[in-house]
Scaffold this motif. Structure first.
Motif, PDB file in Angstrom:
ATOM      1  N   THR A 128       0.992  -1.356   0.144  1.00 32.83           N
ATOM      2  CA  THR A 128       0.105   0.012   0.065  1.00 32.83           C
ATOM      3  C   THR A 128       0.975   1.317   0.055  1.00 32.83           C
ATOM      4  O   THR A 128       2.023   1.058  -0.052  1.00 32.83           O
ATOM      5  CB  THR A 128      -1.062  -0.085   1.228  1.00 32.83           C
ATOM      6  OG1 THR A 128      -1.937   1.252   1.114  1.00 32.83           O
ATOM      7  CG2 THR A 128      -0.335   0.063   2.420  1.00 32.83           C
ATOM      8  N   HIS A 129       0.213   2.501   0.103  1.00 35.60           N
ATOM      9  CA  HIS A 129       1.041   3.579  -0.034  1.00 35.60           C
ATOM     10  C   HIS A 129       0.440   4.465   1.093  1.00 35.60           C
ATOM     11  O   HIS A 129      -0.634   4.625   1.530  1.00 35.60           O
ATOM     12  CB  HIS A 129       1.057   4.216  -1.251  1.00 35.60           C
ATOM     13  CG  HIS A 129      -0.318   4.583  -1.824  1.00 35.60           C
ATOM     14  ND1 HIS A 129      -0.343   5.405  -2.777  1.00 35.60           N
ATOM     15  CD2 HIS A 129      -1.728   4.163  -1.469  1.00 35.60           C
ATOM     16  CE1 HIS A 129      -1.840   5.639  -3.210  1.00 35.60           C
ATOM     17  NE2 HIS A 129      -2.295   4.982  -2.250  1.00 35.60           N
ATOM     18  N   VAL A 130       1.561   5.416   1.598  1.00 35.84           N
ATOM     19  CA  VAL A 130       1.054   6.563   2.567  1.00 35.84           C
ATOM     20  C   VAL A 130       1.338   7.848   1.474  1.00 35.84           C
ATOM     21  O   VAL A 130       2.510   8.013   1.445  1.00 35.84           O
ATOM     22  CB  VAL A 130       1.572   6.774   3.940  1.00 35.84           C
ATOM     23  CG1 VAL A 130       1.661   7.916   4.475  1.00 35.84           C
ATOM     24  CG2 VAL A 130       1.355   5.596   4.956  1.00 35.84           C
ATOM     25  N   SER A 131       0.470   8.240   0.718  1.00 32.31           N
ATOM     26  CA  SER A 131       0.695   9.119  -0.295  1.00 32.31           C
ATOM     27  C   SER A 131       1.216  10.324   0.055  1.00 32.31           C
ATOM     28  O   SER A 131       1.765  11.144  -0.434  1.00 32.31           O
ATOM     29  CB  SER A 131      -0.563   9.103  -1.224  1.00 32.31           C
ATOM     30  OG  SER A 131      -1.611   9.708  -0.716  1.00 32.31           O
ATOM     31  N   GLY A 132       0.916  10.920   1.621  1.00 36.55           N
ATOM     32  CA  GLY A 132       1.333  12.252   2.038  1.00 36.55           C
ATOM     33  C   GLY A 132       1.090  12.239   3.708  1.00 36.55           C
ATOM     34  O   GLY A 132       0.422  11.675   4.141  1.00 36.55           O
ATOM     35  N   HIS A 133       1.831  13.021   3.982  1.00 35.22           N
ATOM     36  CA  HIS A 133       1.676  13.469   5.473  1.00 35.22           C
ATOM     37  C   HIS A 133       0.456  14.230   5.871  1.00 35.22           C
ATOM     38  O   HIS A 133      -0.143  14.967   4.978  1.00 35.22           O
ATOM     39  CB  HIS A 133       3.147  13.862   6.268  1.00 35.22           C
ATOM     40  CG  HIS A 133       3.247  15.184   5.753  1.00 35.22           C
ATOM     41  ND1 HIS A 133       2.546  16.274   5.925  1.00 35.22           N
ATOM     42  CD2 HIS A 133       4.405  15.649   5.024  1.00 35.22           C
ATOM     43  CE1 HIS A 133       3.087  17.360   5.416  1.00 35.22           C
ATOM     44  NE2 HIS A 133       4.170  17.179   4.978  1.00 35.22           N
ATOM     45  N   GLY A 134       0.316  13.977   7.255  1.00 41.75           N
ATOM     46  CA  GLY A 134      -1.244  15.006   7.653  1.00 41.75           C
ATOM     47  C   GLY A 134      -0.912  16.358   8.458  1.00 41.75           C
ATOM     48  O   GLY A 134      -1.750  16.521   9.271  1.00 41.75           O
ATOM     49  N   HIS A 135       0.434  16.702   8.122  1.00 47.90           N
ATOM     50  CA  HIS A 135       0.852  17.772   9.069  1.00 47.90           C
ATOM     51  C   HIS A 135       0.013  19.218   8.978  1.00 47.90           C
ATOM     52  O   HIS A 135      -0.157  19.980   9.709  1.00 47.90           O
ATOM     53  CB  HIS A 135       2.238  18.170   8.829  1.00 47.90           C
ATOM     54  CG  HIS A 135       3.107  17.033   8.994  1.00 47.90           C
ATOM     55  ND1 HIS A 135       4.390  17.175   8.520  1.00 47.90           N
ATOM     56  CD2 HIS A 135       3.059  15.966   9.467  1.00 47.90           C
ATOM     57  CE1 HIS A 135       5.012  16.008   8.820  1.00 47.90           C
ATOM     58  NE2 HIS A 135       4.042  15.223   9.449  1.00 47.90           N
ATOM     59  N   PHE A 136      -0.790  19.386   7.835  1.00 44.51           N
ATOM     60  CA  PHE A 136      -1.692  20.277   7.709  1.00 44.51           C
ATOM     61  C   PHE A 136      -3.304  20.023   7.768  1.00 44.51           C
ATOM     62  O   PHE A 136      -4.355  20.516   7.386  1.00 44.51           O
ATOM     63  CB  PHE A 136      -1.421  20.831   6.255  1.00 44.51           C
ATOM     64  CG  PHE A 136       0.042  21.553   6.130  1.00 44.51           C
ATOM     65  CD1 PHE A 136       0.339  22.603   6.587  1.00 44.51           C
ATOM     66  CD2 PHE A 136       0.860  20.633   5.368  1.00 44.51           C
ATOM     67  CE1 PHE A 136       1.535  23.026   6.558  1.00 44.51           C
ATOM     68  CE2 PHE A 136       2.231  21.255   5.537  1.00 44.51           C
ATOM     69  CZ  PHE A 136       2.547  22.310   5.882  1.00 44.51           C
ATOM     70  N   ASP A 137      -3.390  18.705   8.586  1.00 42.93           N
ATOM     71  CA  ASP A 137      -4.780  18.013   8.464  1.00 42.93           C
ATOM     72  C   ASP A 137      -5.104  17.675  10.135  1.00 42.93           C
ATOM     73  O   ASP A 137      -5.977  17.009  10.243  1.00 42.93           O
ATOM     74  CB  ASP A 137      -4.765  16.661   7.925  1.00 42.93           C
ATOM     75  CG  ASP A 137      -4.582  16.914   6.248  1.00 42.93           C
ATOM     76  OD1 ASP A 137      -5.216  17.554   5.543  1.00 42.93           O
ATOM     77  OD2 ASP A 137      -3.435  16.585   5.660  1.00 42.93           O
ATOM     78  N   MET A 138      -4.097  18.279  10.954  1.00 40.29           N
ATOM     79  CA  MET A 138      -4.605  18.098  12.291  1.00 40.29           C
ATOM     80  C   MET A 138      -5.701  18.597  13.024  1.00 40.29           C
ATOM     81  O   MET A 138      -6.253  18.013  13.755  1.00 40.29           O
ATOM     82  CB  MET A 138      -3.279  18.771  13.072  1.00 40.29           C
ATOM     83  CG  MET A 138      -1.677  18.206  12.805  1.00 40.29           C
ATOM     84  SD  MET A 138      -1.558  16.491  12.669  1.00 40.29           S
ATOM     85  CE  MET A 138      -2.308  15.844  14.132  1.00 40.29           C
ATOM     86  N   ALA A 139      -6.347  19.618  12.213  1.00 43.17           N
ATOM     87  CA  ALA A 139      -7.829  20.066  12.833  1.00 43.17           C
ATOM     88  C   ALA A 139      -8.371  18.709  12.876  1.00 43.17           C
ATOM     89  O   ALA A 139      -9.229  18.622  13.811  1.00 43.17           O
ATOM     90  CB  ALA A 139      -8.139  21.331  12.078  1.00 43.17           C
ATOM     91  N   ALA A 140      -8.634  18.134  11.712  1.00 42.09           N
ATOM     92  CA  ALA A 140      -9.368  16.993  11.354  1.00 42.09           C
ATOM     93  C   ALA A 140      -9.085  15.824  12.506  1.00 42.09           C
ATOM     94  O   ALA A 140     -10.134  15.091  12.851  1.00 42.09           O
ATOM     95  CB  ALA A 140      -9.246  16.566  10.085  1.00 42.09           C
TER      96      ALA A 140
END
Lengths: 461, 461
Positions: free
Chosen positions: A416-428
């Protein structure tokens, strides 16, 4: 791999292992891709139709039937900023799930823009500069693509103008600031700067926007100036083939681990990230080199183009400006709920993926927001990385594959893949942890209504 | 390296190149480190004094005079999540500066927590679990350290309680959410949960907090429960030696590039990141293996412990609870301005670094906020990565070294580090781009006032 090597978690490749060519799946597909159509005439699209909109190198690739397309030296040099990207075995997640399955994930969050998107942004900027273009316009959903293009623009000294879907613009202010840091200009779409935007605002001043609307705006802006071209972050075949560096590297890395996948599972919006991961493996299946691998595409319940859409000709954008494409679609008038996986909020997906789904080679699946955030938090607490909500769809799928293997006791190899980090998604994440992240599932009526507005052209079987 | 290889930007190492031991500089220092003192008695500190506060493995390392300390297998396995970290040559920045110098940077932003801090958080959590500890408390400035400890806690199933300096807590809400995602509890310090916090709030209810205050709170919290220990993110020698994996890897990577540094320049708050990078090279100088390398430590004008502080015994924390350390200090009552490089807002720095500065082996330098953000934006637009404001001090220094080399035409080899990414610092970038980022320089009176309160113990020459 022997027991003694069990502690190996990560396989890195050197710059010498960077692919020298992109893989184009078109000649290997089980059927010809039906032609894209001109948005006004509905006649088959020609390269000349696209030249006012896209750099010539991109247009050439879009129509290419060559299996391998050489990566220019300058692009390979810039790829070295984040490539080859690492491949991990999720040993700690496997242990937590108590599964006999092996879970491998390719991690694309190492790029400066934080996702796989620079894999195509950099060549698109390269071909633009080669044509003497001064400015690129684009849309962005979650901001991953807009960030990638801003980054690529900075590397090449290109101006970049980004139309960012309003829902994401408000949810992710830091994404906008990131684009500013690379020197880009960012607008919250719909804007009053374009005809397409003004039409949407007239109908609904509070429109949360959509990728389809933002594409319309970026296209109109690009066509308004001779020195400007448009850059698309997914869907087009040229974008998908740029992304195959992911799967080509993954293949080498899995070889070092001594494995070949039984299932390749990833998340799909337009489909470029998953195509990048899977097409080099699908190629093995299509050419008869390997058999027995399953391919699974995961999308959100809230925007289920592959699981609940129709395979038909449709526009990629709300204002019907882009080329008409044969694809799985929910209708270009479909307005997805403002979910946090903003990068998956597009009504359609790529034509080549459409054929693979239609022929049963890729099987789609969908999950709710809460299901995917649950997987993301579980992953963060075992494997460490905090991923983008888009990527969490892939990981949720991988976890379910691993749990199914546990039921049957099967030593399944999952890629599988982790297509991107979530550093700009912390509010979610914070909303999810507080139990207040809402789920959104479109009603059948919503989808039917949007599909009623398809262009008058049938995809031949 | 030949002309033909000029396009090589990145050297990656495999898991086989992960260091097997940490380097402890203590036996190689030009003078013995003066003993740390008990905070009440001012008598030399014993291991027994520290055991209620720190895991036994950490206490042992803190007093160790062994040159090499073996890295436990489990720690090496977990290091593989982000190590070996990449080493880049900043070819594009060099070209933009038109300098004959070569700039190499070690990039630590690839760790899940986003900085070099997990290099010590993971072993600290490891030794805590080995002792049966259930919970760790700590302070955090910018949130890099708190994130790293939360990440390590999640990997080991440890509870983590973080006291986050209020100025950063408000500037960087996403950092707090990141720590939550790993399951940690985060408080804005000063709090009313500890005596130390209540005392500060009584004197100034609007206190922006400081690392010194947050340390006091975390120490009091740790001492209040038997199953809890304290974890420190910098300053202590055990922390510094954990970080030497950075420099040990960098040495191997520079060898592959075919170079050895003429200058090693980095940013310093407590000093662990720069020690990690530089100590393996300083070792070469101290043991006579190499000569001619300069070592430069960069700090903010707003918290200039090495450039304007005094080498003296002082407390590491505001409430005078921690061991009294021989170090460069601005006085433990010094209240740094709420600058965005929150990780550098500590009044003192590490004892081993103090000796190296005192003996002229490390030379300090300071910059203003605007100077460092200017460097960070320049770096983002050439090399791509958007870095933490702390790291920008290092890069500003490296740029100035490269420009000085241009003046003299010297082919200087510069080694520096990007100790963390800036994904949680975008608000500061936005202020800088808007021209509204404020600079802060403490007055001499401020520093004198804080230094007047030093404990009554002299560092012998």
């Amino acid at each position: 791999m022997s027991e003694a090597d069990q502690m190996i978690k990560q396989v890195v490749l050197s710059h010498n292992d960077l692919p020298t060519a992109w893989y184009n799946i078109v000649p290997d597909l089980p059927a010809r891709v039906p032609p894209s159509l001109h948005p006004q005439t509905l006649e088959p699209l020609t390269p000349d139709d696209l030249l006012p909109l896209l750099p010539s190198g991109i247009v050439e690739q879009e129509f290419s039937e060559q299996r391998w397309i050489e990566i220019p030296d300058q692009v390979r040099e810039l790829y070295q900023i984040w490539r080859p990207s690492p491949m991990y075995r999720a040993t700690r997640l496997e242990r937590a799930l108590d599964t006999p399955a092996k879970i491998y994930f390719k991690y694309e969050g190492v790029s400066p823009a934080g996702s796989h998107k620079p894999n195509t942004a950099v060549p698109q900027a390269y071909y633009a500069v080669r044509d003497g273009v001064k400015r690129l316009t684009s849309e962005t959903g979650a901001g991953q693509w807009g960030s990638a293009l801003s980054f690529a623009g900075a590397l090449f000294g290109l101006e970049v103008t980004v139309y960012m879907v309003r829902a994401s613009y408000n949810q992710k202010p830091y994404r906008k600031m990131l684009m500013h840091t690379w020197g880009a200009t960012v607008f919250s779409s719909p804007t009053d700067r374009t005809e397409a935007g003004r039409a949407v605002l007239a109908a609904d001043p509070d429109s949360p926007g959509s990728i389809g609307i933002a594409i319309s705006e970026a296209v109109q802006d690009a066509l308004s100036r001779d020195d400007t071209r448009f850059a698309l972050g997914s869907i087009s075949n040229n974008v998908l083939l740029h992304q195959t560096v992911i799967g080509l590297e993954a293949k080498k890395q899995l070889e070092i681990f001594g494995d070949y996948p039984d299932v390749v599972i990833g998340c799909v919006g337009g489909g470029s990230g998953y195509a990048g991961l899977s097409y080099p493996f699908i190629s093995d299946m299509l050419t008869g080199t390997r058999t027995g691998t399953r391919f699974v595409a995961v999308e959100p319940d809230a925007c289920p183009s592959l699981t609940r859409g129709t395979y038909a000709y449709d526009y990629p954008d709300t204002a019907s400006l882009g080329p008409v494409l044969p694809m799985y679609t929910l209708g270009h008038g479909f307005m997805p709920a403002p979910i946090h996986a903003g990068g998956l909020r597009h009504h359609g997906s790529s034509p080549t993926m459409g054929i693979l789904v239609e022929h049963g080679h890729i099987r789609p699946r969908s999950y709710s927001q809460n299901e995917v955030f649950d997987a993301a938090v579980r992953f963060a607490r075992t494997e460490g990385f905090v991923m983008a909500p888009e990527s969490a769809h892939a990981i949720r799928g991988a976890i379910d594959e691993a749990l199914a293997a546990k039921e049957t006791g099967e030593q399944r190899v999952i890629l599988t893949h982790v297509s991107g980090h979530g550093h700009f998604d912390m509010a979610a994440y914070e909303l999810f942890l507080a139990g207040t992240l809402e789920d959104h599932v479109p009603t059948s009526q919503q989808i039917e209504k949007a599909l009623a507005d398809l262009p008058d052209a049938k995809v031949s079987a």
